[in-house]
Write a protein that holds these residues in place. Structure first.
Motif, short mmCIF file in Angstrom:
data_model
loop_
_atom_site.label_atom_id
_atom_site.label_comp_id
_atom_site.label_asym_id
_atom_site.label_seq_id
_atom_site.Cartn_x
_atom_site.Cartn_y
_atom_site.Cartn_z
N ALA A 189 3.62 -8.54 -2.87
CA ALA A 189 4.10 -8.95 -4.20
C ALA A 189 4.33 -7.74 -5.09
CB ALA A 189 3.09 -9.91 -4.84
N ALA A 190 3.42 -6.76 -5.01
CA ALA A 190 3.57 -5.55 -5.81
C ALA A 190 4.80 -4.76 -5.37
CB ALA A 190 2.31 -4.69 -5.70
N LEU A 191 5.05 -4.70 -4.08
CA LEU A 191 6.21 -3.97 -3.58
C LEU A 191 7.51 -4.65 -4.00
CD1 LEU A 191 5.00 -2.99 0.00
CD2 LEU A 191 5.44 -1.46 -1.92
N LYS A 192 7.51 -5.97 -4.02
CA LYS A 192 8.71 -6.68 -4.47
C LYS A 192 8.96 -6.39 -5.95
CE LYS A 192 10.53 -11.26 -5.45
NZ LYS A 192 10.21 -12.70 -5.59
N GLU A 193 7.91 -6.39 -6.74
CA GLU A 193 8.04 -6.12 -8.17
C GLU A 193 8.57 -4.71 -8.42
OE1 GLU A 193 7.80 -7.25 -12.17
OE2 GLU A 193 7.43 -8.46 -10.37
N GLU A 194 8.14 -3.79 -7.60
CA GLU A 194 8.52 -2.39 -7.80
C GLU A 194 9.87 -2.04 -7.18
OE1 GLU A 194 6.99 1.96 -6.16
OE2 GLU A 194 5.57 0.29 -6.31
N ARG A 195 10.13 -2.57 -5.97
CA ARG A 195 11.30 -2.14 -5.20
C ARG A 195 12.36 -3.22 -5.02
NH1 ARG A 195 8.85 1.39 -0.15
NH2 ARG A 195 7.28 2.57 -1.31
N GLY A 196 12.02 -4.46 -5.35
CA GLY A 196 12.93 -5.56 -5.10
C GLY A 196 12.76 -6.08 -3.68
N VAL A 197 13.45 -7.17 -3.37
CA VAL A 197 13.35 -7.81 -2.06
C VAL A 197 13.79 -6.85 -0.95
CG1 VAL A 197 14.33 -9.62 -0.61
CG2 VAL A 197 13.57 -10.16 -2.92
N GLU A 198 14.91 -6.16 -1.16
CA GLU A 198 15.42 -5.28 -0.11
C GLU A 198 14.46 -4.13 0.15
OE1 GLU A 198 19.42 -2.58 0.86
OE2 GLU A 198 19.29 -3.78 -0.98
N GLY A 199 13.93 -3.52 -0.91
CA GLY A 199 12.99 -2.41 -0.74
C GLY A 199 11.69 -2.85 -0.09
N ARG A 200 11.22 -4.05 -0.43
CA ARG A 200 10.00 -4.55 0.20
C ARG A 200 10.20 -4.76 1.69
NH1 ARG A 200 9.21 -10.61 -0.90
NH2 ARG A 200 10.92 -10.53 0.63
N ASP A 201 11.29 -5.44 2.05
CA ASP A 201 11.51 -5.74 3.46
C ASP A 201 11.89 -4.52 4.28
OD1 ASP A 201 10.92 -8.32 2.78
OD2 ASP A 201 12.97 -9.06 2.86
N ALA A 202 12.33 -3.43 3.61
CA ALA A 202 12.66 -2.21 4.34
C ALA A 202 11.43 -1.58 4.98
CB ALA A 202 13.33 -1.20 3.40
N ILE A 203 10.25 -1.97 4.51
CA ILE A 203 9.00 -1.46 5.10
C ILE A 203 8.94 -1.80 6.59
CG2 ILE A 203 6.48 -1.67 5.05
CD1 ILE A 203 7.53 -0.17 2.69
N TRP A 204 9.59 -2.89 6.99
CA TRP A 204 9.53 -3.33 8.39
C TRP A 204 10.50 -2.56 9.30
CZ3 TRP A 204 5.47 -6.05 9.54
CH2 TRP A 204 4.93 -6.94 8.61
N HIS A 205 11.23 -1.58 8.75
CA HIS A 205 12.21 -0.88 9.57
C HIS A 205 11.56 -0.04 10.67
CE1 HIS A 205 15.65 -1.08 6.34
NE2 HIS A 205 15.38 -2.23 6.93
#
Length: 502
Positions: free
Chosen positions: A388-404
């Motif tokens: 949730a914190a990553l979504k707030e900071e980076r948005g949906v795309e930035g949060r899901d990029a962690i799985w790359h």
């Protein structure tokens, strides 16, 4: 079954050991004719159904005489899992249930599209019976449990051999593999019992957070109905909420191809580190009470063969629990985002699932005790907070990029301090960038500063000694802004005079 082993004797009113009698019958070619299969069934935790036991023990007898398929009898595990799954009413899936599940999973995919950057899977939703779940997942269960299962089966057969009277050992002759087959059969029956019991608990193919079936998206209607009992919520809401969770799991495992191997690899690494307390097995074999065949069942179900974890085991367990928490936390966060404005009961269902996943059911506890694997995401809430914190900071795309890439995944430290994740990641990236720049400069021949320093130190030393034969005047001019060699020689502190050259 002609007699009860508790009533058998040697003709001198001395009771026979039923386990010894069974072994003697098997090795003497008499089969199970003088042994009550209900006794061994109790030891394996099986229901006392005469027809089921007769069928099962005929198979056991055939397997005892057949070449071993390995330390664990996986055929018997499969058959027993199917029987246990069917023992508590496992009706076939109806066409209406198939349609309801398919519609729920299709709708779940549409609800997920706005809340994640990972695309839809295109998988067809399926409705499974418990038996179908067993068939679809047993291969993965075998992969996950084989290391510890083999250890326990080998230890059981070794202990049985060591505790056998000498006269029985002499009877064995060339049939020494029979005891190993028996150890594999006992554990196979017990493992099948655990998997079959799990089939009555799970509501989907990924309910325990692990992709047990390859590229499948499925719900178990009978178990979904059981999950909703007592919640006083609409059945359709419950089905849709669980469908969103299943679709989120499927989307993650399909669109992040390395994740399944990463997660299963972490489980395998943990399982390989489990070692069996053979002394406990020997003690059980030595103290086996013929009148208490539940002893083996109780020992296995309580995990008495599992010794205290080693430091390496603790590290492997932390890695596994972190990986499970990250998967479950991401699914939890996505499911909440996808359903909060569409299902009035979403918040209540989210909390119910969280508690269920954190504590585990009786079947999950039994399985964990049997093979030493706990598949509960203990830190699910911490992981959900991080996502949730990553979504707030980076948005949906930035949060899901962690799985790359697996190297980008948060660690246990990040679960401790979700807000500090980005700061630690930037620091690590800056450090990596410095190393890359230095390596590139080295490869391109850019590091000549140390050689210059050596030359300057040589010149400075010569100047202090009044020796101007080093021929370094031109170097002095270049490195000192036009100062002459004589100026350096007259400088009382040669070290300071060479400082700018470094």
């Amino acid at each position: 079954m002609t007699s009860n082993p508790h009533n058998s004797s040697n003709g001198d009113d001395t009771p026979k050991d039923p386990l010894a009698e069974m072994l003697q019958n098997l090795m003497g070619g008499k089969g199970m004719e003088n042994f009550d299969p209900a006794e061994l069934a109790k030891a394996a935790g099986l229901p006392n159904d005469p027809n089921l036991l007769a069928q099962m023990f005929s198979q056991v007898q055939a397997m005892m005489s057949a070449p071993s398929e390995g330390p664990v009898n996986w055929t018997l595990a499969h058959d027993n899992a199917r029987r246990v799954a069917a023992s508590s009413s496992d009706p076939s899936v109806t066409s209406q249930q198939s349609r309801e599940v398919d519609e729920a999973l299709r709708l779940a995919e549409l609800w997920l599209d706005p809340v994640t950057d990972l695309p839809s899977t295109g998988l067809i939703g399926r409705a499974w019976s418990r038996a179908e779940w067993v068939e679809a997942t047993l291969g993965t269960w075998k992969r996950l449990t084989e290391p510890v299962a083999n250890s326990i089966a080998n230890a059981l057969s070794s202990a049985m051999t060591d505790q056998m009277p000498e006269e029985m050992k002499s009877m064995m002759g060339g049939a020494s593999s029979m005891l190993q087959n028996m150890g594999g059969a006992i554990f196979g029956m017990q493992l099948g019992q655990a998997i079959g019991a799990l089939s009555a608990d799970v509501v989907s193919s990924t309910d325990i957070g692990v992709p047990l079936a390859d590229l499948e998206m499925a719900l178990l209607p009978a178990n979904v109905a059981a999950f909703g009992e007592g919640l006083s919520l609409p059945e359709n809401d419950i089905r849709l909420f669980l469908a969103v969770r299943e679709a989120a799991h499927a989307r993650l495992f399909v669109q992040v191809p390395w994740l399944r191997g990463h997660l299963l690899g972490a489980i395998e690494a943990y399982a390989r580190g489990i070692h069996i307390d053979t002394s406990r097995i020997e003690e059980l074999a030595r103290d086996l009470d013929p009148s208490n065949p539940e002893g083996i069942q109780e020992a296995l179900s309580q995990g008495v063969f599992m010794p205290k974890r080693t430091p390496a085991q603790e590290q492997a367990l932390e890695k596994l629990e972190t990986a499970l928490a990250l998967v479950e936390g991401w699914v939890d966060e996505l499911t909440a985002a996808a359903t909060e404005n569409l299902l009035p009961s979403a918040a209540a269902l989210r909390e119910t699932v969280r508690r269920r996943r954190a504590t585990g059911g009786p079947a999950e506890h039994a399985f964990a005790s049997l093979v030493g694997l706990e598949l509960r995401p203990r830190r699910l809430r911490d992981a959900a907070t991080l996502w949730a914190a990553l979504k707030e900071e980076r948005g949906v795309e930035g949060r899901d990029a962690i799985w790359h890439h697996p190297d980008l995944l948060p660690t246990a430290e990040d679960l401790d301090d979700p807000q500090g994740f980005s700061a630690r990641r930037k620091l690590a990236e800056a450090s990596d960038s410095e190393v890359d720049d230095a390596l590139q400069k080295l490869l391109s021949g850019g590091f000549d500063a140390p050689a210059a320093d050596d030359a300057n130190e040589t010149k400075a030393g010569a100047a202090e000694n009044g020796d101007d034969s080093t021929g370094s005047g031109s170097a002095d001019s270049a490195g000192s802004g036009g100062d002459s060699a004589d100026d350096d020689t007259n400088d009382n502190d040669g070290g300071e005079g060479t400082q700018p050259k470094a």
